[in-house]
Design a protein around this motif. Structure first.
Motif, mmCIF file in Angstrom:
data_model
loop_
_atom_site.group_PDB
_atom_site.id
_atom_site.type_symbol
_atom_site.label_atom_id
_atom_site.label_comp_id
_atom_site.label_asym_id
_atom_site.label_seq_id
_atom_site.Cartn_x
_atom_site.Cartn_y
_atom_site.Cartn_z
ATOM 1 N N TRP A 167 0.850 -1.182 0.000
ATOM 2 C CA TRP A 167 0.000 0.000 0.000
ATOM 3 C C TRP A 167 0.893 1.242 0.000
ATOM 4 N N ASN A 168 0.348 2.363 -0.450
ATOM 5 C CA ASN A 168 1.117 3.597 -0.345
ATOM 6 C C ASN A 168 0.914 4.210 1.039
ATOM 7 N N ALA A 169 1.526 5.363 1.260
ATOM 8 C CA ALA A 169 1.513 5.968 2.594
ATOM 9 C C ALA A 169 0.134 6.457 3.010
ATOM 10 N N ASP A 170 -0.809 6.519 2.066
ATOM 11 C CA ASP A 170 -2.185 6.915 2.381
ATOM 12 C C ASP A 170 -3.120 5.728 2.514
ATOM 13 N N GLY A 171 -2.574 4.515 2.457
ATOM 14 C CA GLY A 171 -3.385 3.314 2.642
ATOM 15 C C GLY A 171 -4.052 2.815 1.386
ATOM 16 N N ARG A 172 -3.632 3.258 0.224
ATOM 17 C CA ARG A 172 -4.209 2.796 -1.038
ATOM 18 C C ARG A 172 -3.379 1.623 -1.557
ATOM 19 N N GLN A 173 -4.010 0.477 -1.787
ATOM 20 C CA GLN A 173 -3.273 -0.687 -2.241
ATOM 21 C C GLN A 173 -2.808 -0.489 -3.680
ATOM 22 N N VAL A 174 -1.544 -0.859 -3.938
ATOM 23 C CA VAL A 174 -0.969 -0.668 -5.267
ATOM 24 C C VAL A 174 -0.479 -1.976 -5.882
ATOM 25 N N LEU A 175 -0.303 -3.031 -5.062
ATOM 26 C CA LEU A 175 0.189 -4.316 -5.580
ATOM 27 C C LEU A 175 -0.455 -5.442 -4.798
ATOM 28 N N ASP A 176 -0.818 -6.499 -5.503
ATOM 29 C CA ASP A 176 -1.396 -7.695 -4.891
ATOM 30 C C ASP A 176 -0.683 -8.912 -5.476
ATOM 31 N N GLY A 177 -0.097 -9.737 -4.612
ATOM 32 C CA GLY A 177 0.690 -10.836 -5.135
ATOM 33 C C GLY A 177 0.613 -12.094 -4.295
ATOM 34 N N MET A 178 1.237 -13.153 -4.806
ATOM 35 C CA MET A 178 1.349 -14.424 -4.108
ATOM 36 C C MET A 178 2.767 -14.958 -4.272
ATOM 37 N N GLN A 179 3.168 -15.832 -3.360
ATOM 38 C CA GLN A 179 4.509 -16.379 -3.406
ATOM 39 C C GLN A 179 4.523 -17.758 -2.746
ATOM 40 N N CYS A 180 5.339 -18.647 -3.293
ATOM 41 C CA CYS A 180 5.643 -19.923 -2.648
ATOM 42 C C CYS A 180 7.022 -19.805 -2.000
ATOM 43 N N VAL A 181 7.117 -20.175 -0.733
ATOM 44 C CA VAL A 181 8.360 -20.065 0.022
ATOM 45 C C VAL A 181 8.731 -21.428 0.566
ATOM 46 N N ALA A 182 9.995 -21.809 0.420
ATOM 47 C CA ALA A 182 10.501 -23.034 1.028
ATOM 48 C C ALA A 182 10.896 -22.726 2.473
ATOM 49 N N VAL A 183 10.392 -23.521 3.409
ATOM 50 C CA VAL A 183 10.696 -23.356 4.831
ATOM 51 C C VAL A 183 11.485 -24.578 5.271
ATOM 52 N N PHE A 184 12.777 -24.381 5.496
ATOM 53 C CA PHE A 184 13.662 -25.499 5.802
ATOM 54 C C PHE A 184 13.682 -25.775 7.313
ATOM 55 N N GLY A 185 14.065 -26.978 7.689
ATOM 56 C CA GLY A 185 14.095 -27.372 9.086
ATOM 57 C C GLY A 185 15.343 -26.909 9.793
#
Length: 259
Positions: free
Chosen positions: A241-259
């Motif tokens: 979001w920008n500094a006024d609370g307006r969303q500018v990007l929407d995304g998804m991600q896959c993350v590997a979580v190692f032990g």
């Protein structure tokens, strides 16, 4: 080194390219994901200068990226309104990043509504406490200012939210700035980990909600939220979001979580 200086070696011709000063942008043994994605994006827009505004992207972080690379890019399809471009980074004969960029001209709106407002607005960045000072990977310490945007500390709800801005953003357009910033925070799954361990972004896809995003004083509110974590992976939603609370990007991600 500013990110603009890092991008200087990228030419319209692409091909063999050597970067210097990468030590300021490293995350472990590879280039920080946002920086490598920005290199791939820059290679595309410098090769094809008449593209319409960027609307969406799909980025796969395949393997570690180092200083000596080959930049490949091609227009996959050029339609009347939409252009789809593939760009890749190759190191030592192997693909280390592949990205698909979607550019599109503006259309007359047939559907229109704003993104939902930020839940639990944290207040502006000016009143926020400094975060991650002297902590985190080199690319954060050398290039970003991070401030708190949530009261939570330590384990809990798998959401990480911070104010973030580049310390040197001269010469960088707003879209490039968002690509660089979109992957800056650790995953929300970090708060659900039973013990400390390495984490690694595998891919990142996003939609730009504003073709010419704006904010105040370079500040963007970044949030990574784990939607599901199991079997060594986390599905994350990434938003800016920008500094006024307006969303500018929407995304998804896959993350590997190692032990």
């Amino acid at each position: 080194m500013s990110i603009a200086n890092l991008l200087d070696p990228i030419t319209a011709a692409g091909g063999e390219t050597c970067f210097s000063g990468l030590e300021n942008w490293m995350q472990g043994r590879t280039l920080y994901g946002g920086a490598s994605a920005l290199i791939a994006y820059t290679a595309a827009i410098r090769a094809f200068t008449d593209l319409p505004p960027l609307r969406a992207a799909q980025v796969a972080f395949v393997a570690p990226t180092g200083p000596e690379v080959e930049l490949r890019r091609e227009i996959v399809r050029q339609g009347r309104n939409v252009a789809q471009v593939r760009s890749e980074i190759w190191c030592e004969g192997k693909c280390t990043l592949t990205a698909f960029w979607l550019f599109g001209t503006e259309r007359e709106a047939n559907a229109e509504h704003d993104a939902a407002p930020v839940e639990d607005w944290p207040g502006g960045p000016d009143e926020a406490d400094v975060a991650m000072q002297g902590q985190g990977p080199a690319f954060i310490q050398n290039n970003f200012e991070i401030r708190r945007a949530q009261d939570m500390r330590g384990p809990g709800k798998p959401v990480v939210r911070r104010w973030a801005r580049l310390t040197a953003r001269e010469g960088l357009d707003p879209v490039s700035e968002l690509i660089l910033l979109g992957d800056v925070l650790p995953p929300g799954a970090m708060r659900a980990m039973r013990r400390q361990g390495p984490i690694s972004s595998i891919n990142w896809s996003f939609n730009l909600l504003e073709p010419a995003p704006e904010t105040r004083d370079g500040w963007w509110l970044s949030e990574n939220a784990s939607q599901h974590a199991a079997h060594g992976y986390s599905s994350e939603r990434l938003r800016l979001w920008n500094a006024d609370g307006r969303q500018v990007l929407d995304g998804m991600q896959c993350v590997a979580v190692f032990g």
